[in-house]
Design a protein around this motif. Structure first.
Motif, PDB file in Angstrom:
ATOM      1  N   LEU A  48     -24.549  52.948  -6.437  1.00 12.37           N
ATOM      2  CA  LEU A  48     -25.112  54.291  -6.362  1.00 12.37           C
ATOM      3  C   LEU A  48     -24.421  55.158  -5.321  1.00 12.37           C
ATOM      4  CD1 LEU A  48     -28.931  53.469  -6.557  1.00 12.37           C
ATOM      5  CD2 LEU A  48     -27.385  54.086  -8.421  1.00 12.37           C
ATOM      6  N   VAL A  49     -23.754  54.522  -4.370  1.00 13.53           N
ATOM      7  CA  VAL A  49     -23.144  55.266  -3.271  1.00 13.53           C
ATOM      8  C   VAL A  49     -22.110  56.251  -3.775  1.00 13.53           C
ATOM      9  CG1 VAL A  49     -21.770  55.086  -1.181  1.00 13.53           C
ATOM     10  CG2 VAL A  49     -23.610  53.442  -1.599  1.00 13.53           C
ATOM     11  N   ASP A  50     -21.245  55.808  -4.671  1.00  7.42           N
ATOM     12  CA  ASP A  50     -20.182  56.661  -5.192  1.00  7.42           C
ATOM     13  C   ASP A  50     -20.486  57.186  -6.595  1.00  7.42           C
ATOM     14  OD1 ASP A  50     -18.578  56.279  -2.886  1.00  7.42           O
ATOM     15  OD2 ASP A  50     -17.969  54.321  -3.645  1.00  7.42           O
ATOM     16  N   ALA A  51     -21.740  57.038  -7.026  1.00  6.47           N
ATOM     17  CA  ALA A  51     -22.094  57.494  -8.372  1.00  6.47           C
ATOM     18  C   ALA A  51     -22.041  59.017  -8.437  1.00  6.47           C
ATOM     19  CB  ALA A  51     -23.499  57.021  -8.727  1.00  6.47           C
ATOM     20  N   PRO A  52     -21.683  59.577  -9.598  1.00  7.11           N
ATOM     21  CA  PRO A  52     -21.649  61.039  -9.723  1.00  7.11           C
ATOM     22  C   PRO A  52     -23.051  61.622  -9.561  1.00  7.11           C
ATOM     23  CG  PRO A  52     -21.417  59.972 -11.870  1.00  7.11           C
ATOM     24  CD  PRO A  52     -21.305  58.887 -10.837  1.00  7.11           C
ATOM     25  N   ARG A  53     -23.116  62.837  -9.060  1.00  4.54           N
ATOM     26  CA  ARG A  53     -24.411  63.488  -8.906  1.00  4.54           C
ATOM     27  C   ARG A  53     -25.027  63.738 -10.277  1.00  4.54           C
ATOM     28  NH1 ARG A  53     -22.057  67.992  -4.750  1.00  4.54           N
ATOM     29  NH2 ARG A  53     -21.515  66.567  -3.046  1.00  4.54           N
ATOM     30  N   PRO A  54     -26.336  63.601 -10.389  1.00  5.00           N
ATOM     31  CA  PRO A  54     -26.986  63.818 -11.690  1.00  5.00           C
ATOM     32  C   PRO A  54     -26.790  65.247 -12.171  1.00  5.00           C
ATOM     33  CG  PRO A  54     -28.601  63.633  -9.917  1.00  5.00           C
ATOM     34  CD  PRO A  54     -27.284  63.235  -9.332  1.00  5.00           C
ATOM     35  N   GLN A  55     -26.390  65.380 -13.417  1.00  4.68           N
ATOM     36  CA  GLN A  55     -26.124  66.689 -14.000  1.00  4.68           C
ATOM     37  C   GLN A  55     -27.360  67.229 -14.709  1.00  4.68           C
ATOM     38  OE1 GLN A  55     -23.004  68.308 -13.552  1.00  4.68           O
ATOM     39  NE2 GLN A  55     -22.917  66.592 -12.102  1.00  4.68           N
ATOM     40  N   THR A  56     -27.465  68.533 -14.791  1.00  2.00           N
ATOM     41  CA  THR A  56     -28.579  69.166 -15.481  1.00  2.00           C
ATOM     42  C   THR A  56     -28.383  69.084 -16.988  1.00  2.00           C
ATOM     43  OG1 THR A  56     -28.894  70.721 -13.651  1.00  2.00           O
ATOM     44  CG2 THR A  56     -29.872  71.309 -15.762  1.00  2.00           C
ATOM     45  N   GLN A  57     -29.400  68.613 -17.689  1.00  2.00           N
ATOM     46  CA  GLN A  57     -29.391  68.552 -19.145  1.00  2.00           C
ATOM     47  C   GLN A  57     -30.508  69.463 -19.665  1.00  2.00           C
ATOM     48  OE1 GLN A  57     -29.448  64.447 -20.661  1.00  2.00           O
ATOM     49  NE2 GLN A  57     -28.977  63.752 -18.587  1.00  2.00           N
ATOM     50  N   VAL A  58     -30.183  70.308 -20.625  1.00  2.00           N
ATOM     51  CA  VAL A  58     -31.179  71.245 -21.166  1.00  2.00           C
ATOM     52  C   VAL A  58     -31.368  70.980 -22.646  1.00  2.00           C
ATOM     53  CG1 VAL A  58     -31.830  73.656 -21.475  1.00  2.00           C
ATOM     54  CG2 VAL A  58     -30.475  72.978 -19.479  1.00  2.00           C
ATOM     55  N   THR A  59     -32.618  70.810 -23.050  1.00  3.30           N
ATOM     56  CA  THR A  59     -32.975  70.647 -24.459  1.00  3.30           C
ATOM     57  C   THR A  59     -33.634  71.922 -24.948  1.00  3.30           C
ATOM     58  OG1 THR A  59     -33.320  68.264 -24.195  1.00  3.30           O
ATOM     59  CG2 THR A  59     -34.352  69.315 -26.106  1.00  3.30           C
ATOM     60  N   GLN A  60     -33.166  72.450 -26.056  1.00  4.92           N
ATOM     61  CA  GLN A  60     -33.792  73.638 -26.617  1.00  4.92           C
ATOM     62  C   GLN A  60     -35.029  73.213 -27.406  1.00  4.92           C
ATOM     63  OE1 GLN A  60     -31.234  76.595 -28.435  1.00  4.92           O
ATOM     64  NE2 GLN A  60     -29.428  75.744 -27.415  1.00  4.92           N
ATOM     65  N   GLU A  61     -36.146  73.822 -27.060  1.00  7.86           N
ATOM     66  CA  GLU A  61     -37.443  73.438 -27.625  1.00  7.86           C
ATOM     67  C   GLU A  61     -37.999  74.567 -28.481  1.00  7.86           C
ATOM     68  OE1 GLU A  61     -41.919  72.232 -25.980  1.00  7.86           O
ATOM     69  OE2 GLU A  61     -40.247  72.457 -24.599  1.00  7.86           O
ATOM     70  N   ARG A  62     -38.526  74.231 -29.640  1.00  5.62           N
ATOM     71  CA  ARG A  62     -39.172  75.209 -30.508  1.00  5.62           C
ATOM     72  C   ARG A  62     -40.683  75.079 -30.311  1.00  5.62           C
ATOM     73  NH1 ARG A  62     -36.048  79.094 -32.116  1.00  5.62           N
ATOM     74  NH2 ARG A  62     -37.287  79.405 -34.022  1.00  5.62           N
ATOM     75  N   ALA A  63     -41.252  75.949 -29.496  1.00  9.76           N
ATOM     76  CA  ALA A  63     -42.673  75.874 -29.155  1.00  9.76           C
ATOM     77  C   ALA A  63     -43.531  76.367 -30.312  1.00  9.76           C
ATOM     78  CB  ALA A  63     -42.944  76.718 -27.915  1.00  9.76           C
ATOM     79  N   ARG A  64     -44.696  75.742 -30.476  1.00  9.12           N
ATOM     80  CA  ARG A  64     -45.643  76.192 -31.501  1.00  9.12           C
ATOM     81  C   ARG A  64     -46.529  77.314 -30.980  1.00  9.12           C
ATOM     82  NH1 ARG A  64     -48.144  70.567 -33.589  1.00  9.12           N
ATOM     83  NH2 ARG A  64     -47.987  70.144 -31.350  1.00  9.12           N
ATOM     84  N   SER A  65     -46.807  77.317 -29.682  1.00  7.58           N
ATOM     85  CA  SER A  65     -47.546  78.402 -29.044  1.00  7.58           C
ATOM     86  C   SER A  65     -47.040  78.514 -27.613  1.00  7.58           C
ATOM     87  CB  SER A  65     -49.051  78.142 -29.074  1.00  7.58           C
ATOM     88  OG  SER A  65     -49.370  76.981 -28.333  1.00  7.58           O
ATOM     89  N   VAL A  66     -47.207  79.665 -27.003  1.00  7.83           N
ATOM     90  CA  VAL A  66     -46.647  79.859 -25.661  1.00  7.83           C
ATOM     91  C   VAL A  66     -47.650  80.370 -24.637  1.00  7.83           C
ATOM     92  CG1 VAL A  66     -44.250  80.143 -26.410  1.00  7.83           C
ATOM     93  CG2 VAL A  66     -45.776  82.151 -26.322  1.00  7.83           C
ATOM     94  N   ILE A  67     -48.756  80.948 -25.073  1.00  9.58           N
ATOM     95  CA  ILE A  67     -49.752  81.441 -24.120  1.00  9.58           C
ATOM     96  C   ILE A  67     -50.726  80.319 -23.791  1.00  9.58           C
ATOM     97  CG2 ILE A  67     -51.598  83.097 -23.681  1.00  9.58           C
ATOM     98  CD1 ILE A  67     -50.223  85.076 -25.465  1.00  9.58           C
ATOM     99  N   SER A  68     -50.811  79.980 -22.503  1.00 13.67           N
ATOM    100  CA  SER A  68     -51.787  78.984 -22.036  1.00 13.67           C
ATOM    101  C   SER A  68     -52.946  79.714 -21.384  1.00 13.67           C
ATOM    102  CB  SER A  68     -51.143  78.036 -21.021  1.00 13.67           C
ATOM    103  OG  SER A  68     -50.057  77.344 -21.601  1.00 13.67           O
ATOM    104  N   ARG A  69     -54.133  79.160 -21.520  1.00  6.12           N
ATOM    105  CA  ARG A  69     -55.319  79.794 -20.947  1.00  6.12           C
ATOM    106  C   ARG A  69     -56.042  78.843 -20.022  1.00  6.12           C
ATOM    107  NH1 ARG A  69     -54.357  81.864 -25.964  1.00  6.12           N
ATOM    108  NH2 ARG A  69     -54.398  84.141 -26.098  1.00  6.12           N
ATOM    109  N   ASN A  70     -56.648  79.393 -18.982  1.00  7.80           N
ATOM    110  CA  ASN A  70     -57.406  78.573 -18.045  1.00  7.80           C
ATOM    111  C   ASN A  70     -58.608  79.354 -17.539  1.00  7.80           C
ATOM    112  OD1 ASN A  70     -57.205  79.398 -14.958  1.00  7.80           O
ATOM    113  ND2 ASN A  70     -55.279  80.006 -15.939  1.00  7.80           N
TER     114      ASN A  70
END
Length: 367
Positions: A48-70
């Motif tokens: 782990l000492v010389d391991a590459p830094r973790p890279q950002t991975q982005v997944t495109q998500e198709r949401a069914r709804s976007v407004i959350s209520r509380n």
């Protein structure tokens, strides 16, 4: 292997530059947990000492709804929208980290490296606002994770959502740690003139070195202040959240943050005590041991004093501010500085201007 050995095997050995978390802290719903074992050929961490830094991975998500209520009694909004899941800012103290456990991912490194972009958010928002029974109330944008985190430069989900809200004259409030919000001043300035937007900046510290350790990919403190001034000068009502307040780490800065924010145009202010729900306890303790080993025990002792003897108390009414003598001292200091500097409230948002979006017609727009 005994449980104590497993804990030792998962323990991070050093911070990771550019990241807040230092390990893949297991989620509470994880079906399996990987544990490193020294087989006698060298340290289990050698690779782990010389391991590459973790890279950002982005997944495109198709949401069914976007407004959350509380209906939480200690949250000042009833509707929210989060364009992204996970946050590349990597704030080690982020209360939203445990939400990544629902995806069977780590609230540690995965939360800031494995992200999800709701690329159809504007489309779904338009659909939900067009429903016949929809009653407008301000939407809080980017509450769980920052709507202006670095990947917004590429995906522009927040920009598209704001365009829909501006078109419909729907009120929105934002809270962010990013100067990227200046990009959308054209929309925000126009909405502010119709009392449709307010913006809060979350400021944890004004110490650049501490900020780089606590929130490694968020805008530096001076950048937040500069963005605050830019929005205020454009007529956008601006506030500051001193959050989170961390005993023996950031609590000494309360008055300084409030004074600096006021000088840069903030006219309302609030604060939130450090919260440590679920796996965040382990992420936070790991960070403390790596960066402040000499005071880690004292910090946790003060936190427990303010949380009824526990690392965290989720009870409404006290989860944001804590209780006990040290919590009362923080509240008194904040209140006195708030009054002395002349802070008030931001103007209320106007829901009367809302115009529901038109649903797409197969015949197109004839008029």
């Amino acid at each position: 292997m005994a449980d104590s050995s497993k804990d030792d095997a998962r323990k991070a050995q050093a911070p990771i530059k550019g990241r807040g978390a230092a390990s893949l802290v297991p989620g509470r719903y994880a079906k399996s947990i990987a544990v490193g074992v020294d087989d006698g050929w060298g340290s289990v961490y050698e690779d782990l000492v010389d391991a590459p830094r973790p890279q950002t991975q982005v997944t495109q998500e198709r949401a069914r709804s976007v407004i959350s209520r509380n209906d939480s009694p200690d949250i000042g909004f009833s509707q929210s929208l989060n364009p992204y899941r996970g946050c590349e800012h990597g704030c080690v103290y982020c209360f939203a980290r445990p939400s990544h456990a629902y995806l069977d991912l780590s609230p540690g490194l995965d939360f800031e490296t494995r992200l999800y972009a709701k690329t159809n958010a504007a489309e779904r928002l338009r659909h939900e606002l067009a429903k016949p029974g929809y009653v407008p109330s301000p939407i809080a944008l980017g509450i769980n994770t920052d709507a202006y985190q670095p990947i917004e430069r590429r995906y522009r989900v927040t920009r598209e959502v704001l365009e829909v809200l501006a078109e419909c004259r729907h009120p929105v409030s934002l809270i962010t740690k990013s100067a990227l919000i200046e990009r959308d001043l054209d929309l925000l300035g126009a909405m502010a003139r119709e009392r449709l937007v307010t913006v809060y900046f979350s400021v944890t510290t004004l110490d650049n070195h501490l900020a780089a350790r606590m929130e490694p990919r968020a805008t530096a403190p001076h950048g937040k202040l500069r963005a605050m001034r830019a929005l205020s000068d454009a007529g956008v009502p601006v506030g500051v959240m001193v959050a989170p307040v961390v005993p023996m780490i950031t609590d000494a800065e309360i008055e300084h943050i409030l004074a600096s924010a006021y000088e840069h145009g903030a006219r309302a202010a609030g604060y939130v005590l450090l919260r440590l729900p679920h796996e965040l306890k382990q992420v936070w303790r790991e960070w403390l041991e790596l960066h402040y080993p000499e005071r880690a025990a004292h910090v946790m002792s003060l936190i427990r004093q303010m949380r009824g003897g526990k690392d965290y108390d989720s009870a409404f009414g006290t989860r944001m501010r804590g209780q006990g003598p040290f919590a009362q001292l923080i509240e008194q200091r904040f209140r006195k500085a708030h009054q002395r500097l002349g802070y008030g409230r931001l103007p209320p948002l106007d829901t009367s201007r809302f115009v529901a979006p038109r649903k797409p017609s197969p015949q197109g727009d004839l008029f």
